[in-house]
Design a protein around this motif. Structure first.
Motif, short mmCIF file in Angstrom:
data_model
loop_
_atom_site.label_atom_id
_atom_site.label_comp_id
_atom_site.label_asym_id
_atom_site.label_seq_id
_atom_site.Cartn_x
_atom_site.Cartn_y
_atom_site.Cartn_z
N ASP A 120 0.79 -1.23 0.00
CA ASP A 120 0.00 0.00 0.00
C ASP A 120 0.82 1.28 0.00
O ASP A 120 0.64 2.12 -0.87
CB ASP A 120 -0.98 0.00 1.18
N ARG A 121 1.68 1.49 0.99
CA ARG A 121 2.46 2.72 1.08
C ARG A 121 3.92 2.40 0.82
O ARG A 121 4.57 1.74 1.63
CB ARG A 121 2.28 3.36 2.46
N PHE A 122 4.42 2.84 -0.31
CA PHE A 122 5.75 2.45 -0.74
C PHE A 122 6.85 3.19 0.01
O PHE A 122 6.62 4.21 0.66
CB PHE A 122 5.91 2.66 -2.24
N ILE A 123 8.06 2.67 -0.11
CA ILE A 123 9.24 3.25 0.54
C ILE A 123 10.15 3.77 -0.57
O ILE A 123 10.74 3.00 -1.33
CB ILE A 123 9.97 2.20 1.39
N GLN A 124 10.24 5.09 -0.67
CA GLN A 124 11.05 5.69 -1.73
C GLN A 124 12.51 5.29 -1.58
O GLN A 124 13.07 5.27 -0.48
CB GLN A 124 10.92 7.22 -1.67
N GLY A 125 13.15 4.97 -2.70
CA GLY A 125 14.56 4.63 -2.69
C GLY A 125 14.84 3.19 -2.28
O GLY A 125 16.00 2.83 -2.10
N LEU A 126 13.80 2.39 -2.14
CA LEU A 126 13.97 0.98 -1.75
C LEU A 126 13.24 0.09 -2.74
O LEU A 126 12.11 0.39 -3.12
CB LEU A 126 13.42 0.75 -0.34
N THR A 127 13.88 -0.99 -3.15
CA THR A 127 13.26 -1.94 -4.06
C THR A 127 13.11 -3.28 -3.35
O THR A 127 14.03 -4.10 -3.35
CB THR A 127 14.09 -2.12 -5.35
N PRO A 128 11.96 -3.50 -2.71
CA PRO A 128 11.76 -4.77 -2.00
C PRO A 128 11.52 -5.91 -2.97
O PRO A 128 11.46 -5.70 -4.19
CB PRO A 128 10.52 -4.48 -1.15
N ASP A 129 11.31 -7.11 -2.46
CA ASP A 129 11.07 -8.26 -3.32
C ASP A 129 9.73 -8.15 -4.04
O ASP A 129 9.56 -8.68 -5.13
CB ASP A 129 11.13 -9.55 -2.49
N ALA A 130 8.76 -7.47 -3.41
CA ALA A 130 7.45 -7.27 -4.05
C ALA A 130 6.78 -6.04 -3.45
O ALA A 130 6.99 -5.70 -2.28
CB ALA A 130 6.56 -8.50 -3.87
N GLU A 131 5.99 -5.36 -4.29
CA GLU A 131 5.18 -4.22 -3.84
C GLU A 131 3.75 -4.44 -4.33
O GLU A 131 3.54 -4.87 -5.46
CB GLU A 131 5.72 -2.90 -4.41
N ILE A 132 2.78 -4.13 -3.47
CA ILE A 132 1.37 -4.29 -3.83
C ILE A 132 0.64 -3.00 -3.47
O ILE A 132 0.70 -2.54 -2.33
CB ILE A 132 0.72 -5.46 -3.08
N SER A 133 -0.04 -2.42 -4.45
CA SER A 133 -0.78 -1.18 -4.18
C SER A 133 -1.76 -0.91 -5.30
O SER A 133 -1.64 -1.46 -6.40
CB SER A 133 0.19 0.00 -4.06
N GLY A 134 -2.73 -0.05 -5.03
CA GLY A 134 -3.56 0.48 -6.09
C GLY A 134 -2.77 1.52 -6.86
O GLY A 134 -1.70 1.96 -6.43
#
Length: 227
Positions: A120-134
Protein backbone atom coordinates in the motif's frame (compact mmCIF):
# COMPACT_ATOMS: atom_id res chain seq x y z
CA UNK A 1 -9.15 -0.92 -2.26
CA UNK A 2 -10.85 -4.31 -1.96
CA UNK A 3 -9.04 -5.43 -5.11
CA UNK A 4 -5.72 -4.49 -3.49
CA UNK A 5 -6.58 -6.52 -0.41
CA UNK A 6 -7.47 -9.51 -2.57
CA UNK A 7 -4.07 -9.25 -4.28
CA UNK A 8 -2.37 -9.25 -0.90
CA UNK A 9 -4.29 -12.31 0.21
CA UNK A 10 -3.44 -14.10 -3.06
CA UNK A 11 0.21 -13.33 -2.44
CA UNK A 12 -0.09 -14.69 1.08
CA UNK A 13 -1.64 -17.88 -0.31
CA UNK A 14 1.31 -18.27 -2.70
CA UNK A 15 3.75 -17.63 0.13
CA UNK A 16 1.92 -20.20 2.23
CA UNK A 17 2.37 -22.83 -0.47
CA UNK A 18 6.11 -22.11 -0.59
CA UNK A 19 6.24 -22.37 3.19
CA UNK A 20 4.46 -25.72 3.07
CA UNK A 21 7.12 -27.11 0.75
CA UNK A 22 9.94 -25.77 2.90
CA UNK A 23 8.48 -26.99 6.17
CA UNK A 24 8.75 -30.62 5.05
CA UNK A 25 12.50 -30.31 4.58
CA UNK A 26 13.41 -29.32 8.13
CA UNK A 27 12.21 -29.58 11.69
CA UNK A 28 11.80 -25.85 12.32
CA UNK A 29 8.53 -24.40 11.11
CA UNK A 30 8.96 -21.47 8.77
CA UNK A 31 7.89 -18.06 10.07
CA UNK A 32 5.95 -15.26 8.37
CA UNK A 33 6.04 -11.80 9.93
CA UNK A 34 3.31 -9.23 9.19
CA UNK A 35 3.49 -5.62 10.41
CA UNK A 36 0.62 -3.20 9.73
CA UNK A 37 -0.57 0.20 10.96
CA UNK A 38 -3.10 0.27 13.78
CA UNK A 39 -6.79 0.27 12.90
CA UNK A 40 -7.12 4.07 12.84
CA UNK A 41 -9.95 4.18 10.28
CA UNK A 42 -12.34 1.88 8.44
CA UNK A 43 -10.09 0.74 5.60
CA UNK A 44 -7.17 -0.21 7.83
CA UNK A 45 -9.48 -1.87 10.35
CA UNK A 46 -11.11 -4.08 7.72
CA UNK A 47 -7.81 -4.82 5.98
CA UNK A 48 -6.16 -5.87 9.25
CA UNK A 49 -9.12 -8.08 10.17
CA UNK A 50 -9.17 -9.89 6.82
CA UNK A 51 -5.41 -10.26 6.43
CA UNK A 52 -4.88 -11.59 9.96
CA UNK A 53 -7.71 -14.09 9.48
CA UNK A 54 -6.18 -15.20 6.18
CA UNK A 55 -2.70 -15.57 7.65
CA UNK A 56 -4.14 -17.63 10.50
CA UNK A 57 -6.00 -19.88 8.07
CA UNK A 58 -2.94 -20.36 5.86
CA UNK A 59 -0.81 -21.10 8.91
CA UNK A 60 -3.18 -23.87 9.94
CA UNK A 61 -3.39 -25.26 6.40
CA UNK A 62 0.28 -25.21 5.48
CA UNK A 63 1.93 -25.63 8.87
CA UNK A 64 3.99 -22.46 9.23
CA UNK A 65 4.16 -20.06 12.17
CA UNK A 66 3.39 -16.36 12.00
CA UNK A 67 3.73 -13.19 14.04
CA UNK A 68 1.16 -10.46 13.29
CA UNK A 69 1.86 -7.04 14.83
CA UNK A 70 0.18 -3.63 14.52
CA UNK A 71 1.56 -0.22 15.48
CA UNK A 72 0.26 3.34 15.37
CA UNK A 73 3.61 5.10 14.81
CA UNK A 74 6.58 4.49 12.53
CA UNK A 75 8.91 4.09 15.50
CA UNK A 76 6.64 1.39 16.93
CA UNK A 77 6.51 -0.35 13.55
CA UNK A 78 10.29 -0.24 13.35
CA UNK A 79 10.51 -1.93 16.75
CA UNK A 80 7.96 -4.54 15.63
CA UNK A 81 9.97 -5.34 12.49
CA UNK A 82 13.17 -5.65 14.54
CA UNK A 83 11.39 -7.94 17.00
CA UNK A 84 10.24 -10.24 14.20
CA UNK A 85 13.64 -10.07 12.49
CA UNK A 86 15.17 -11.37 15.73
CA UNK A 87 13.00 -14.48 15.36
CA UNK A 88 14.71 -15.42 12.06
CA UNK A 89 11.62 -15.10 9.84
CA UNK A 90 11.40 -16.49 6.32
CA UNK A 91 9.42 -13.52 4.96
CA UNK A 92 8.12 -10.17 6.24
CA UNK A 93 5.05 -8.33 4.94
CA UNK A 94 5.21 -4.62 5.82
CA UNK A 95 2.42 -2.08 5.51
CA UNK A 96 4.26 1.11 6.53
CA UNK A 97 2.67 3.94 8.48
CA UNK A 98 5.11 6.19 6.61
CA UNK A 99 7.44 4.64 4.07
CA UNK A 100 10.25 7.20 4.42
CA UNK A 101 10.43 6.63 8.17
CA UNK A 102 10.60 2.83 7.72
CA UNK A 103 13.35 2.86 5.08
CA UNK A 104 16.17 2.06 7.49
CA UNK A 105 14.55 -0.95 9.14
CA UNK A 106 13.25 -2.20 5.77
CA UNK A 107 16.81 -2.08 4.44
CA UNK A 108 17.91 -4.04 7.50
CA UNK A 109 15.42 -6.77 6.59
CA UNK A 110 16.77 -6.96 3.06
CA UNK A 111 20.39 -6.88 4.22
CA UNK A 112 19.56 -9.90 6.40
CA UNK A 113 18.44 -11.78 3.30
CA UNK A 114 14.80 -11.95 4.39
CA UNK A 115 12.26 -11.49 1.54
CA UNK A 116 10.33 -8.25 2.04
CA UNK A 117 6.83 -7.50 0.69
CA UNK A 118 5.70 -3.85 1.01
CA UNK A 119 1.97 -3.16 0.87
CA UNK A 120 0.00 0.00 0.00
CA UNK A 121 2.46 2.72 1.08
CA UNK A 122 5.75 2.45 -0.74
CA UNK A 123 9.24 3.25 0.54
CA UNK A 124 11.05 5.69 -1.73
CA UNK A 125 14.56 4.63 -2.69
CA UNK A 126 13.97 0.98 -1.75
CA UNK A 127 13.26 -1.94 -4.06
CA UNK A 128 11.76 -4.77 -2.00
CA UNK A 129 11.07 -8.26 -3.32
CA UNK A 130 7.45 -7.27 -4.05
CA UNK A 131 5.18 -4.22 -3.84
CA UNK A 132 1.37 -4.29 -3.83
CA UNK A 133 -0.78 -1.18 -4.18
CA UNK A 134 -3.56 0.48 -6.09
CA UNK A 135 -2.62 2.98 -8.80
CA UNK A 136 -2.80 6.09 -6.67
CA UNK A 137 -1.46 8.34 -9.43
CA UNK A 138 -4.30 7.21 -11.70
CA UNK A 139 -6.81 7.95 -8.91
CA UNK A 140 -5.54 11.53 -8.81
CA UNK A 141 -5.49 11.84 -12.58
CA UNK A 142 -9.10 10.69 -12.77
CA UNK A 143 -10.13 13.22 -10.13
CA UNK A 144 -8.37 15.99 -12.04
CA UNK A 145 -10.21 15.15 -15.26
CA UNK A 146 -13.51 14.99 -13.37
CA UNK A 147 -12.90 18.42 -11.84
CA UNK A 148 -12.11 19.86 -15.28
CA UNK A 149 -15.43 18.65 -16.65
CA UNK A 150 -17.53 19.47 -13.59
CA UNK A 151 -16.18 23.02 -13.31
CA UNK A 152 -15.96 23.62 -17.06
CA UNK A 153 -18.09 26.77 -17.01
CA UNK A 154 -16.33 28.18 -13.92
CA UNK A 155 -12.90 27.55 -15.45
CA UNK A 156 -13.97 29.39 -18.60
CA UNK A 157 -14.57 32.47 -16.44
CA UNK A 158 -11.21 32.28 -14.60
CA UNK A 159 -9.66 30.90 -11.42
CA UNK A 160 -11.40 28.22 -9.31
CA UNK A 161 -10.42 28.08 -5.63
CA UNK A 162 -10.35 24.76 -3.78
CA UNK A 163 -9.33 23.13 -0.49
CA UNK A 164 -7.40 19.86 -0.17
CA UNK A 165 -7.68 17.28 2.63
CA UNK A 166 -4.91 14.65 2.62
CA UNK A 167 -4.91 11.41 4.57
CA UNK A 168 -1.31 11.81 5.74
CA UNK A 169 2.16 12.58 4.40
CA UNK A 170 2.89 9.07 3.10
CA UNK A 171 3.32 8.09 -0.55
CA UNK A 172 -0.38 7.32 -1.09
CA UNK A 173 -1.82 10.86 -0.71
CA UNK A 174 1.24 12.41 -2.37
CA UNK A 175 0.82 10.22 -5.46
CA UNK A 176 -2.88 11.11 -5.62
CA UNK A 177 -2.09 14.82 -5.31
CA UNK A 178 0.59 14.64 -7.99
CA UNK A 179 -1.78 12.76 -10.27
CA UNK A 180 -4.47 15.38 -9.70
CA UNK A 181 -2.10 18.25 -10.47
CA UNK A 182 -0.96 16.55 -13.68
CA UNK A 183 -4.47 16.58 -15.22
CA UNK A 184 -6.37 19.35 -13.40
CA UNK A 185 -6.51 22.74 -15.10
CA UNK A 186 -3.85 25.22 -13.94
CA UNK A 187 -6.75 27.57 -13.23
CA UNK A 188 -7.50 25.55 -10.07
CA UNK A 189 -6.04 27.53 -7.17
CA UNK A 190 -5.22 25.68 -3.92
CA UNK A 191 -6.24 27.96 -1.04
CA UNK A 192 -5.26 25.62 1.80
CA UNK A 193 -4.17 22.01 2.28
CA UNK A 194 -4.90 19.97 5.43
CA UNK A 195 -3.44 16.68 6.72
CA UNK A 196 -6.13 14.68 8.54
CA UNK A 197 -4.24 11.52 9.58
CA UNK A 198 -7.17 9.61 8.10
CA UNK A 199 -9.50 10.93 10.81
CA UNK A 200 -12.99 12.16 9.96
CA UNK A 201 -13.08 13.95 13.32
CA UNK A 202 -9.83 15.79 12.56
CA UNK A 203 -11.06 16.75 9.10
CA UNK A 204 -14.30 18.11 10.57
CA UNK A 205 -12.39 20.18 13.12
CA UNK A 206 -10.09 21.55 10.40
CA UNK A 207 -13.07 22.51 8.26
CA UNK A 208 -14.85 24.11 11.21
CA UNK A 209 -11.72 26.11 12.02
CA UNK A 210 -11.51 27.28 8.40
CA UNK A 211 -15.16 28.38 8.45
CA UNK A 212 -14.76 30.13 11.81
CA UNK A 213 -11.58 32.05 10.96
CA UNK A 214 -12.10 33.12 7.34
CA UNK A 215 -14.18 35.99 6.05
CA UNK A 216 -17.51 35.48 4.31
CA UNK A 217 -15.90 36.43 1.00
CA UNK A 218 -13.03 33.94 1.48
CA UNK A 219 -15.43 31.13 2.35
CA UNK A 220 -17.72 31.85 -0.59
CA UNK A 221 -14.74 31.87 -2.96
CA UNK A 222 -14.19 28.13 -2.38
CA UNK A 223 -15.75 26.15 -5.23
CA UNK A 224 -14.41 22.66 -4.53
CA UNK A 225 -12.86 20.28 -2.01
CA UNK A 226 -10.34 17.64 -3.14
CA UNK A 227 -10.06 14.88 -0.53
Amino acid sequence: MKKILVLLLVLLVTTGMVFAQGAKEGEKKQLMGVVTPSADHGFTAESIQHSEAQVKALSAEYGFDYRFMTAAESSEQSNAVETILGMNPDVIVLWPVNGDELRSVAQTVMDAGVPLIVYDRFIQGLTPDAEISGDNVAIGEGAGRYFNEYFKEDLAKGQVNYLEFKGDSSSVPMERTNGFLSTASPKFNLVQSFVTNWSQQTAMEQMENFLNTKSKAEIESIKAIWT
